[in-house]
Scaffold this motif. Structure first.
Motif, PDB file in Angstrom:
ATOM      1  N   SER A 169       0.817  -1.210   0.000  1.00 53.84           N
ATOM      2  CA  SER A 169       0.000   0.000   0.000  1.00 53.84           C
ATOM      3  C   SER A 169       0.854   1.264   0.000  1.00 53.84           C
ATOM      4  O   SER A 169       1.889   1.328   0.664  1.00 53.84           O
ATOM      5  CB  SER A 169      -0.911   0.028   1.226  1.00 53.84           C
ATOM      6  OG  SER A 169      -1.789  -1.073   1.233  1.00 53.84           O
ATOM      7  N   LEU A 170       0.387   2.266  -0.732  1.00 53.51           N
ATOM      8  CA  LEU A 170       0.991   3.591  -0.725  1.00 53.51           C
ATOM      9  C   LEU A 170      -0.106   4.616  -0.448  1.00 53.51           C
ATOM     10  O   LEU A 170      -1.149   4.612  -1.097  1.00 53.51           O
ATOM     11  CB  LEU A 170       1.628   3.922  -2.079  1.00 53.51           C
ATOM     12  CG  LEU A 170       2.784   3.052  -2.582  1.00 53.51           C
ATOM     13  CD1 LEU A 170       3.235   3.541  -3.957  1.00 53.51           C
ATOM     14  CD2 LEU A 170       3.947   3.076  -1.597  1.00 53.51           C
ATOM     15  N   VAL A 171       0.143   5.483   0.514  1.00 51.78           N
ATOM     16  CA  VAL A 171      -0.699   6.651   0.712  1.00 51.78           C
ATOM     17  C   VAL A 171      -0.047   7.782  -0.071  1.00 51.78           C
ATOM     18  O   VAL A 171       1.130   8.104   0.151  1.00 51.78           O
ATOM     19  CB  VAL A 171      -0.806   7.027   2.202  1.00 51.78           C
ATOM     20  CG1 VAL A 171      -1.673   8.279   2.379  1.00 51.78           C
ATOM     21  CG2 VAL A 171      -1.359   5.866   3.010  1.00 51.78           C
ATOM     22  N   VAL A 172      -0.780   8.361  -1.016  1.00 54.85           N
ATOM     23  CA  VAL A 172      -0.176   9.348  -1.909  1.00 54.85           C
ATOM     24  C   VAL A 172      -1.012  10.623  -1.948  1.00 54.85           C
ATOM     25  O   VAL A 172      -2.216  10.618  -1.678  1.00 54.85           O
ATOM     26  CB  VAL A 172      -0.018   8.797  -3.347  1.00 54.85           C
ATOM     27  CG1 VAL A 172       0.807   7.524  -3.348  1.00 54.85           C
ATOM     28  CG2 VAL A 172      -1.372   8.547  -4.002  1.00 54.85           C
ATOM     29  N   GLN A 173      -0.333  11.706  -2.289  1.00 51.93           N
ATOM     30  CA  GLN A 173      -1.000  12.996  -2.478  1.00 51.93           C
ATOM     31  C   GLN A 173      -1.779  12.984  -3.778  1.00 51.93           C
ATOM     32  O   GLN A 173      -1.261  12.579  -4.817  1.00 51.93           O
ATOM     33  CB  GLN A 173       0.058  14.107  -2.521  1.00 51.93           C
ATOM     34  CG  GLN A 173      -0.491  15.488  -2.749  1.00 51.93           C
ATOM     35  CD  GLN A 173      -1.281  16.018  -1.570  1.00 51.93           C
ATOM     36  OE1 GLN A 173      -0.822  15.926  -0.438  1.00 51.93           O
ATOM     37  NE2 GLN A 173      -2.456  16.544  -1.838  1.00 51.93           N
ATOM     38  N   LYS A 174      -3.030  13.422  -3.726  1.00 52.92           N
ATOM     39  CA  LYS A 174      -3.807  13.518  -4.952  1.00 52.92           C
ATOM     40  C   LYS A 174      -3.314  14.712  -5.769  1.00 52.92           C
ATOM     41  O   LYS A 174      -3.090  15.801  -5.231  1.00 52.92           O
ATOM     42  CB  LYS A 174      -5.290  13.672  -4.645  1.00 52.92           C
ATOM     43  CG  LYS A 174      -6.182  13.615  -5.888  1.00 52.92           C
ATOM     44  CD  LYS A 174      -7.622  13.956  -5.577  1.00 52.92           C
ATOM     45  CE  LYS A 174      -8.307  12.873  -4.794  1.00 52.92           C
ATOM     46  NZ  LYS A 174      -9.757  13.153  -4.598  1.00 52.92           N
ATOM     47  N   THR A 175      -3.133  14.526  -7.051  1.00 55.89           N
ATOM     48  CA  THR A 175      -2.689  15.584  -7.942  1.00 55.89           C
ATOM     49  C   THR A 175      -3.642  15.670  -9.140  1.00 55.89           C
ATOM     50  O   THR A 175      -4.491  14.807  -9.331  1.00 55.89           O
ATOM     51  CB  THR A 175      -1.267  15.329  -8.469  1.00 55.89           C
ATOM     52  OG1 THR A 175      -1.284  14.179  -9.325  1.00 55.89           O
ATOM     53  CG2 THR A 175      -0.275  15.102  -7.333  1.00 55.89           C
ATOM     54  N   ARG A 176      -3.443  16.699  -9.940  1.00 53.58           N
ATOM     55  CA  ARG A 176      -4.158  16.806 -11.215  1.00 53.58           C
ATOM     56  C   ARG A 176      -3.321  16.054 -12.252  1.00 53.58           C
ATOM     57  O   ARG A 176      -2.253  16.514 -12.660  1.00 53.58           O
ATOM     58  CB  ARG A 176      -4.315  18.280 -11.587  1.00 53.58           C
ATOM     59  CG  ARG A 176      -5.086  18.540 -12.859  1.00 53.58           C
ATOM     60  CD  ARG A 176      -5.672  19.951 -12.856  1.00 53.58           C
ATOM     61  NE  ARG A 176      -4.680  20.951 -12.502  1.00 53.58           N
ATOM     62  CZ  ARG A 176      -3.958  21.645 -13.390  1.00 53.58           C
ATOM     63  NH1 ARG A 176      -4.118  21.433 -14.681  1.00 53.58           N
ATOM     64  NH2 ARG A 176      -3.092  22.544 -12.985  1.00 53.58           N
ATOM     65  N   VAL A 177      -3.788  14.888 -12.654  1.00 57.49           N
ATOM     66  CA  VAL A 177      -2.990  13.992 -13.495  1.00 57.49           C
ATOM     67  C   VAL A 177      -2.831  14.571 -14.904  1.00 57.49           C
ATOM     68  O   VAL A 177      -3.799  15.015 -15.522  1.00 57.49           O
ATOM     69  CB  VAL A 177      -3.639  12.597 -13.573  1.00 57.49           C
ATOM     70  CG1 VAL A 177      -2.851  11.682 -14.519  1.00 57.49           C
ATOM     71  CG2 VAL A 177      -3.721  11.981 -12.181  1.00 57.49           C
ATOM     72  N   ILE A 178      -1.602  14.561 -15.402  1.00 61.55           N
ATOM     73  CA  ILE A 178      -1.314  14.981 -16.772  1.00 61.55           C
ATOM     74  C   ILE A 178      -1.533  13.773 -17.678  1.00 61.55           C
ATOM     75  O   ILE A 178      -0.908  12.729 -17.478  1.00 61.55           O
ATOM     76  CB  ILE A 178       0.130  15.498 -16.892  1.00 61.55           C
ATOM     77  CG1 ILE A 178       0.328  16.687 -15.945  1.00 61.55           C
ATOM     78  CG2 ILE A 178       0.445  15.899 -18.339  1.00 61.55           C
ATOM     79  CD1 ILE A 178       1.778  17.097 -15.757  1.00 61.55           C
ATOM     80  N   GLU A 237       4.681   8.791 -15.101  1.00 59.72           N
ATOM     81  CA  GLU A 237       3.464   9.592 -15.106  1.00 59.72           C
ATOM     82  C   GLU A 237       3.661  10.743 -14.130  1.00 59.72           C
ATOM     83  O   GLU A 237       4.326  10.597 -13.093  1.00 59.72           O
ATOM     84  CB  GLU A 237       2.248   8.744 -14.732  1.00 59.72           C
ATOM     85  CG  GLU A 237       1.908   7.698 -15.780  1.00 59.72           C
ATOM     86  CD  GLU A 237       0.530   7.086 -15.564  1.00 59.72           C
ATOM     87  OE1 GLU A 237      -0.406   7.826 -15.222  1.00 59.72           O
ATOM     88  OE2 GLU A 237       0.413   5.862 -15.743  1.00 59.72           O
ATOM     89  N   PHE A 238       3.071  11.884 -14.469  1.00 61.99           N
ATOM     90  CA  PHE A 238       3.221  13.075 -13.652  1.00 61.99           C
ATOM     91  C   PHE A 238       1.865  13.709 -13.391  1.00 61.99           C
ATOM     92  O   PHE A 238       0.906  13.535 -14.149  1.00 61.99           O
ATOM     93  CB  PHE A 238       4.126  14.095 -14.358  1.00 61.99           C
ATOM     94  CG  PHE A 238       5.551  13.638 -14.540  1.00 61.99           C
ATOM     95  CD1 PHE A 238       6.484  13.812 -13.533  1.00 61.99           C
ATOM     96  CD2 PHE A 238       5.951  13.032 -15.731  1.00 61.99           C
ATOM     97  CE1 PHE A 238       7.796  13.390 -13.697  1.00 61.99           C
ATOM     98  CE2 PHE A 238       7.258  12.608 -15.906  1.00 61.99           C
ATOM     99  CZ  PHE A 238       8.192  12.785 -14.891  1.00 61.99           C
ATOM    100  N   GLY A 239       1.802  14.453 -12.292  1.00 61.94           N
ATOM    101  CA  GLY A 239       0.631  15.243 -11.963  1.00 61.94           C
ATOM    102  C   GLY A 239       1.055  16.638 -11.569  1.00 61.94           C
ATOM    103  O   GLY A 239       2.257  16.937 -11.458  1.00 61.94           O
ATOM    104  N   LEU A 240       0.095  17.489 -11.343  1.00 60.62           N
ATOM    105  CA  LEU A 240       0.366  18.872 -10.950  1.00 60.62           C
ATOM    106  C   LEU A 240      -0.248  19.155  -9.584  1.00 60.62           C
ATOM    107  O   LEU A 240      -1.397  18.803  -9.315  1.00 60.62           O
ATOM    108  CB  LEU A 240      -0.208  19.850 -11.972  1.00 60.62           C
ATOM    109  CG  LEU A 240       0.445  19.871 -13.361  1.00 60.62           C
ATOM    110  CD1 LEU A 240      -0.367  20.746 -14.305  1.00 60.62           C
ATOM    111  CD2 LEU A 240       1.890  20.362 -13.280  1.00 60.62           C
TER     112      LEU A 240
END
Length: 304
Positions: A107-116, A219-222
């Motif tokens: 499991s990973l807890v991750v920051q939600k981003t605006r996905v590119i 993959e990247f997000g903003l």
């Protein structure tokens, strides 16, 4: 969390092919189940495995744990902002009755981003769809390459070859110019430069461990205007890893991924348009062993 895979998958424990949080419905990918907790997401990497765009009925024991822990290793090593917050799912307000023991290690807890919406692919070697395109046009994603290259040759320099998701779910190669039309042109340039930088850093490290990083996708997000590395990173599911001591250009290479699965499926009377057959035990165990070997060689740690 429920477990609905083949009982022979491991002498000690079966594969986990489905996660479960009481009262929550995940967004499911081929491997990961993603649960939304507002500003944060919970990624649960299952032991599902896919081939030829099908999720197979048989899981690979510990595959999700291996992918998760390998991503964590790279997130820690790479000098780049990423979305990982914690590997402890208990930091989230999990529903009552959640089985934490089956979330542990995967499991990973991750920051939600605006996905590119671009797959940022970097290729250092001529393989896969790149080799297929090169044979037809001596280019990859519009980039001209020297004549006379053979399959799995090292490219003169790593190249950035973006892709986008088609409606069918397949990755579809596009030119950098197309990427600049699809998203902000300056953002496209930043993603290209960042992807090439991360690839070079990872490839140099892997080579010291006796592994060729042939290609990979990021993959990247903003977050606001800041670019954040997201999703999994530099695992056998998102990258081609080859053993350096067996590297011989001119044909396909042995690899640290689901090669055994694909090879076995190619020998079966399966049309690839109907549900695939279950995997035999030897293919499951050989595939698991390859994931373990990749993890241990790259990280220098023993997987347990």
């Amino acid at each position: 969390m429920t477990n609905n895979s083949q009982p022979f998958n491991s002498p000690s424990r079966p594969a986990v092919t489905q996660s479960h949080l009481p009262g929550m419905t995940p967004r499911q990918g081929k491997v990961r189940d993603v649960y939304d907790f507002g500003n944060q997401l919970l990624f649960v990497a299952t032991d599902r495995i896919s081939a030829f765009d099908w999720i197979l009925p048989t899981g690979i024991p510990d595959k999700g744990k291996l992918l998760t822990q390998m991503s964590c290793f790279w997130f820690d090593l790479l000098k780049v902002r990423h979305h990982l917050v914690s590997t402890n799912p208990a930091t989230l307000p999990l529903p009552a009755g959640t089985d934490l023991s089956l979330l542990e290690g995967r499991s990973l807890v991750v920051q939600k981003t605006r996905v590119i919406p671009i797959e940022c692919v970097v290729r250092g070697y001529l393989a896969g769809s790149g080799w297929k395109e090169y044979r037809a046009s001596q280019t990859i994603c519009g980039i001209s390459l020297p004549p006379g290259l053979v399959e799995c040759d090292k490219l003169p320099v790593p190249i950035f070859t973006p892709a986008t998701k088609a409606e069918s779910g397949h990755d579809e190669n596009i030119s950098f110019e197309q990427m600049q039309r699809d998203i902000d042109p300056q953002l496209a340039e930043k993603l290209r430069d960042l992807s090439l930088s991360i690839y070079r850093q990872a490839a140099d490290y892997a080579l010291k461990k006796g592994i060729v990083l042939a290609d990979t996708k990021f993959e990247f997000g903003l977050l606001g205007e800041e670019i954040i590395l997201i999703d999994e990173v530099l695992t056998p599911d998102s990258s081609r890893f080859w053993p350096l001591d067996q590297y011989r250009p001119g044909h396909g290479q042995p690899s640290f991924d689901k090669q055994f699965v694909r090879d076995w499926l190619e020998t079966q009377p399966w049309d690839k348009n109907s549900p695939p057959p279950p995997l035999p035990e030897d293919v499951v165990l050989q595939t698991r062993a390859k994931y373990v070997e990749a993890y241990e060689r790259l990280t220098g740690s023993t997987f347990s």
